[in-house]
Design an enzyme around this catalytic site. Structure first.
Site, PDB file in Angstrom:
ATOM      1  N   ARG A  62      -2.653 -10.110   5.346  1.00  0.00           N
ATOM      2  CA  ARG A  62      -3.105 -10.260   3.960  1.00  0.00           C
ATOM      3  C   ARG A  62      -2.025  -9.709   3.049  1.00  0.00           C
ATOM      4  O   ARG A  62      -1.682  -8.524   3.146  1.00  0.00           O
ATOM      5  CB  ARG A  62      -4.424  -9.516   3.756  1.00  0.00           C
ATOM      6  CG  ARG A  62      -5.030  -9.648   2.362  1.00  0.00           C
ATOM      7  CD  ARG A  62      -6.328  -8.852   2.304  1.00  0.00           C
ATOM      8  NE  ARG A  62      -7.028  -9.000   1.036  1.00  0.00           N
ATOM      9  CZ  ARG A  62      -6.808  -8.233  -0.049  1.00  0.00           C
ATOM     10  NH1 ARG A  62      -5.877  -7.273  -0.005  1.00  0.00           N
ATOM     11  NH2 ARG A  62      -7.502  -8.426  -1.163  1.00  0.00           N
ATOM     12  N   LYS A  80       0.818  -1.205   0.000  1.00  0.00           N
ATOM     13  CA  LYS A  80       0.000   0.000   0.000  1.00  0.00           C
ATOM     14  C   LYS A  80       0.853   1.257   0.000  1.00  0.00           C
ATOM     15  O   LYS A  80       2.036   1.242   0.341  1.00  0.00           O
ATOM     16  CB  LYS A  80      -0.984  -0.029   1.173  1.00  0.00           C
ATOM     17  CG  LYS A  80      -2.086  -1.070   0.944  1.00  0.00           C
ATOM     18  CD  LYS A  80      -3.179  -1.035   1.976  1.00  0.00           C
ATOM     19  CE  LYS A  80      -4.281  -2.043   1.601  1.00  0.00           C
ATOM     20  NZ  LYS A  80      -5.340  -2.117   2.624  1.00  0.00           N
TER      21      LYS A  80
END
Length: 301
Positions: free
Chosen positions: A264, A224
């Site tokens: 994740r 991210k």
């Protein structure tokens, strides 16, 4: 430190679990288009399981900032065959969706977990579906759809506000009939959290605040933008997401050490190794789990 919570139907291990990502989309931020073909998506999911993914998370709708929604029928068309085949081959599958209809289709096809980035806010029918099926459920902190969430990333105290909003959603889901033992919480890294304001780092630094809510935590920070912003070059250019896997690995290791139930990630094998190292470190090698996780009955809490 490892979470001892065991949501129903999911793999059990004395360590942090690893969730691998299969984006059956043309436009996801990290690997959109690579696994858009059904056959390639299934192959990728099987490969992630071989590399050590305890859960494979299948999604058919991008949630990157600015992404537009697809129709429910299109989302089912994308994910249905992938979930069905992976489950048929014994892979523990999660369905990444905000829609109760898609979630129900996937659960009927064998999915063991619903990963809802909206925390039940996008579809009022989601709570009833989760309560009726007894499926494990990831409730993420959310402040709006992708096209509007950046404008809602305004906080006085990001840790307190995310904590309070997650607690409110948890209580609301329970009030609608969901067993608390079904629920996993996710602080929503990157969703209505601005990299330039260090929102994500504040949440990670205060994981204990979210442990206090009494539910297992999923940490989903792989590739991210807040990682890329941290790793800017001398000219001020952010690191591209495809070159943030080493930073993601550090995030995995620290999250596992601080008691995350699951991480994740896109690149599974390094994280699968890291969570085992963290477990061995914290236990002095006692109760080492050498396997890849064993599916357990739906009654396990």
């Amino acid at each position: 430190m490892t979470s001892m919570y065991k949501p129903p139907g999911l793999p059990e291990a004395d360590r942090c679990l690893v969730m691998g990502v299969v984006n059956v989309t043309p436009d996801s931020f990290s690997d959109g288009g690579r696994w858009f073909d059904t056959g390639r998506a299934i192959e990728h999911g099987l490969r992630l399981a071989e590399e050590g993914a305890d859960i494979v998370d299948v999604g058919g709708e991008s949630t990157r900032p600015g992404a537009q929604r697809v129709t429910c029928d299109e989302e089912i068309r994308r994910v249905g065959p992938v979930v069905t085949e992976l489950a048929r081959q014994g892979v523990p599958v999660s369905i990444d969706t905000m829609r109760a209809e898609v979630a129900g289709h996937a659960v009927d096809a064998g999915a063991l977990l619903v990963n809802d980035v909206s925390g039940g806010l996008a579809d009022p029918a989601m709570a009833r579906l989760v309560a009726r099926t007894g499926v494990a459920y990831v409730l993420m902190h959310w402040r709006g759809h992708s096209h509007e969430m950046e404008n809602r990333a305004v906080y006085g105290d990001v840790v307190k506000e995310v904590h309070d909003e997650l607690r409110a959603r948890l209580e609301s889901m329970v009030d609608e009939g969901v067993d608390p033992g079904q629920i996993v919480l996710d602080p929503g890294l990157g969703f209505a959290k601005r990299p330039e304001n260090a929102h994500n780092w504040a949440l990670l630094a205060h994981m204990d605040t979210f442990h206090a809510l009494g539910r297992p935590l999923l940490i989903a920070g792989s590739r991210k933008r807040f990682l890329g912003r941290l790793l800017t070059d001398p000219e001020g250019n952010e690191r591209v997401f495809t070159e943030c896997d080493d930073a993601t690995l550090a995030l995995t290791t620290l999250s596992a050490d601080r008691g995350a139930w699951c991480v994740r990630v896109h690149n599974v094998r390094p994280s699968a190794d890291a969570v085992r190292v963290a477990a061995a470190w914290n236990t002095g090698g006692a109760r080492l789990d050498q396997g890849r996780g064993t599916p357990v009955g739906r009654s396990v809490r």
